[in-house]
Enzyme design. Structure first.
Site, PDB file in Angstrom:
ATOM      1  CD  GLN A   8      -5.363 -82.955 -63.504  1.00  0.00           C
ATOM      2  OE1 GLN A   8      -4.995 -83.444 -62.425  1.00  0.00           O
ATOM      3  NE2 GLN A   8      -5.695 -83.716 -64.541  1.00  0.00           N
TER       4      GLN A   8
ATOM      5  CB  SER B 261     -13.218 -84.195 -62.863  1.00  0.00           C
ATOM      6  OG  SER B 261     -13.437 -85.547 -63.178  1.00  0.00           O
ATOM      7  N   GLY B 262     -14.614 -85.498 -60.002  1.00  0.00           N
ATOM      8  CA  GLY B 262     -14.365 -86.263 -58.787  1.00  0.00           C
ATOM      9  C   GLY B 262     -13.209 -87.244 -58.873  1.00  0.00           C
ATOM     10  CG  HIS B 263     -11.919 -89.280 -62.664  1.00  0.00           C
ATOM     11  ND1 HIS B 263     -10.763 -89.651 -63.300  1.00  0.00           N
ATOM     12  CD2 HIS B 263     -12.555 -88.425 -63.490  1.00  0.00           C
ATOM     13  CE1 HIS B 263     -10.717 -89.037 -64.485  1.00  0.00           C
ATOM     14  NE2 HIS B 263     -11.798 -88.286 -64.620  1.00  0.00           N
TER      15      HIS B 263
ATOM     16  CG  ASN C 157      -4.193 -81.586 -68.497  1.00  0.00           C
ATOM     17  OD1 ASN C 157      -4.293 -80.388 -68.715  1.00  0.00           O
ATOM     18  ND2 ASN C 157      -4.208 -82.486 -69.454  1.00  0.00           N
TER      19      ASN C 157
ATOM     20  CB  CYS D 122      -2.334 -92.466 -80.032  1.00  0.00           C
ATOM     21  SG  CYS D 122      -2.491 -93.344 -81.543  1.00  0.00           S
TER      22      CYS D 122
ATOM     23  CB  THR E 230     -32.069 -90.436 -63.200  1.00  0.00           C
ATOM     24  OG1 THR E 230     -33.365 -90.532 -63.784  1.00  0.00           O
ATOM     25  CG2 THR E 230     -32.071 -91.077 -61.826  1.00  0.00           C
TER      26      THR E 230
ATOM     27  CB  THR F 283     -15.718 -83.735 -70.511  1.00  0.00           C
ATOM     28  OG1 THR F 283     -14.397 -84.251 -70.369  1.00  0.00           O
ATOM     29  CG2 THR F 283     -16.027 -83.524 -71.981  1.00  0.00           C
TER      30      THR F 283
HETATM   31  N1  PMP Z   1      -9.889 -80.886 -67.689  1.00  0.00           N
HETATM   32  C1  PMP Z   1      -8.691 -81.297 -67.267  1.00  0.00           C
HETATM   33  C2  PMP Z   1      -7.631 -80.284 -66.952  1.00  0.00           C
HETATM   34  C3  PMP Z   1      -8.446 -82.659 -67.126  1.00  0.00           C
HETATM   35  O1  PMP Z   1      -7.240 -83.067 -66.716  1.00  0.00           O
HETATM   36  C4  PMP Z   1      -9.475 -83.580 -67.425  1.00  0.00           C
HETATM   37  C5  PMP Z   1      -9.277 -85.067 -67.265  1.00  0.00           C
HETATM   38  N2  PMP Z   1      -8.262 -85.617 -67.928  1.00  0.00           N
HETATM   39  C6  PMP Z   1     -10.702 -83.097 -67.879  1.00  0.00           C
HETATM   40  C7  PMP Z   1     -10.871 -81.731 -67.987  1.00  0.00           C
HETATM   41  C8  PMP Z   1     -11.822 -84.019 -68.214  1.00  0.00           C
HETATM   42  O2  PMP Z   1     -12.404 -84.500 -67.038  1.00  0.00           O
HETATM   43  P1  PMP Z   1     -13.459 -85.693 -67.008  1.00  0.00           P
HETATM   44  O3  PMP Z   1     -12.653 -86.926 -67.140  1.00  0.00           O
HETATM   45  O4  PMP Z   1     -14.104 -85.593 -65.671  1.00  0.00           O
HETATM   46  O5  PMP Z   1     -14.431 -85.457 -68.101  1.00  0.00           O
END
Ligand code: PMP
Length: 406
Positions: free
Chosen positions: A181, A201-203, A153, A327, A241, A77
């Protein structure tokens, strides 16, 4: 008629977030056990800085870019906002696709407003691929930036970024891609694919939540304009930081993903294809969304004819997946991605996204097929009590992620 979902929990929501890889747990834990601000000049600080340097090299190796072309952020984001804001130029337009994540579309709308520019939104075909005719039309307005995601996504549909880059560069525009993704799931090589900006995004690929990066190609992006005022971290482009434990985890996840990328993608695709074939056979009338081949290996967007996704998910509390509606502001909004692809509101409301990843097993898939089949029987029986006799009443709440922007 399938089987009720019981323990262990089946996690098929990797597009919302993926389990942290063991390598990332180890790297983050080691960093948490150490002390040191990466900006401090003493030994502890230098150790933290070298953890960050190592992670930067690992992420750069995954992307095929230079380490100093990466800016660590809190996730995609922030990276998307940083990219779009940095490229925006007074009076110039921006181009985005209709299926972008709100972190791109809303950032583009806000930024365009602030620079007195316009946002052109390019539609997609029924299979989710980009309308290149609309892209070419939008490029005639000499936009400063085109932002097109690498993989969607909700459907996993992949964009032909080589072509987007070529067309946009010919028109003098910079190109950004939200590759959240795709990174860590399919190969990408920024030494060949000439994107100017890319977010990750790492997660989504096994790092902890809350860490990501923006790639900004050296020499092509005018200047990164920080989103916040503060110190000179990340060469003045992202003050604050550094999240050293998160960055250590990101580096370790990038290294593990790169090592396993091709075999992992092939294994996951086999599981996903089996899941789809078996569910579509067991539940007649189920349709798959998105281009059949041009999509991520681990994503399956399925529309269950006449069976609302929220009821189905409630009937399978032991399985985590996401519905195609969100939602927002208290109202259940249908997915903008599915609507842009031409699905009706009802079809979007009956759509579930299943997403697989590095820790998904064949057993998960066998059980998921039984569980989804069982849920469809339960919901059909509840909706049409006089036509179905076999399904037991369902009990239990709902688990797993629901928002389509996750
Ligand atoms: N872009 C896409 C295509 C995503 O799927 C997501 C996460 N759902 C994001 C951006 C946002 O990523 P983050 O959770 O790292 O802010």
């Amino acid at each position: 008629m399938g089987q009720k979902c019981t323990d262990p929990f089946i996690y098929l929501d990797y597009n919302a977030t993926a389990p942290v890889r063991p390598e990332a747990v180890a790297a983050t834990t080691a960093s948490l056990a150490a002390v040191g601000n990466a900006s401090s000049v003493h030994t502890a600080g230098r150790d933290a800085a070298s953890t960050v340097d190592q992670a930067r090299e690992r992420v750069a190796a995954l992307l095929g870019c230079l380490p100093n072309e990466l800016i660590f952020t809190s996730g995609a984001t922030e990276a998307n906002n940083l990219a779009i804001r940095s490229a925006a130029t007074h009076g110039r337009s921006l181009v985005v696709s209709a299926v972008e994540h709100p972190a791109v579309s809303e950032a583009a709308a806000a930024v365009a407003n602030s620079v007195a520019g316009k946002v052109y939104t390019i539609g997609v075909h029924r299979d989710g691929t980009l309308r290149l005719d609309e892209l070419e039309e939008a490029l005639a307005a000499s936009p400063v930036l085109v932002s097109v995601m690498a993989a969607n996504n909700e459907t996993g549909v992949l964009n032909n970024l080589d072509l987007v880059v070529r067309l946009a560069h010919e028109a003098g525009a910079l190109v950004h891609s939200d590759a959240t993704q795709l990174v860590g799931r399919l190969p990408i090589d920024l030494s060949k694919l000439r994107l100017d900006l890319l977010s990750l995004s790492g997660h989504k690929f096994g790092a902890p939540q809350g860490v990501g990066a923006l790639f900004a190609r050296r020499g092509t992006v005018p200047a990164i304009r920080p989103l916040a005022y503060g110190g000179g971290h990340e060469r003045g482009r992202r003050p604050g930081t550094l999240n050293v434990p998160g960055i250590a985890g990101l580096g370790a996840a990038a290294q593990a993903a790169r090592r396993d990328l091709e075999q992992e993608a092939a294994r996951i695709k086999v599981l996903r294809d089996r899941f789809e074939t078996e569910v579509m056979t067991a539940v007649p009338g189920t349709r798959r969304n998105g281009h059949p081949d041009q999509r991520l290996p681990g994503v399956s967007s399925l529309t269950f004819d006449g069976l609302p996704a929220d009821a189905l998910l409630a009937a399978m509390p032991g399985l985590a997946a996401s519905e195609g509606s969100a939602c927002s502001s208290g109202a259940l909004e249908p997915s903008h991605v599915l609507l842009a692809m031409g699905l009706s509101r009802d079809e979007a409301d009956c759509t579930i996204r299943f997403s697989l990843g590095h820790a998904t097993t064949a057993d998960d898939i066998d059980r998921a097929v039984r569980c989804v089949t069982y849920a469809t029987h339960l919901v059909r029986a509840a909706l049409h009590p006089n036509t179905t006799t076999t399904a037991p009443a369902h009990s239990g709440g709902q688990e797993g992620t629901r928002r389509h922007d996750a």
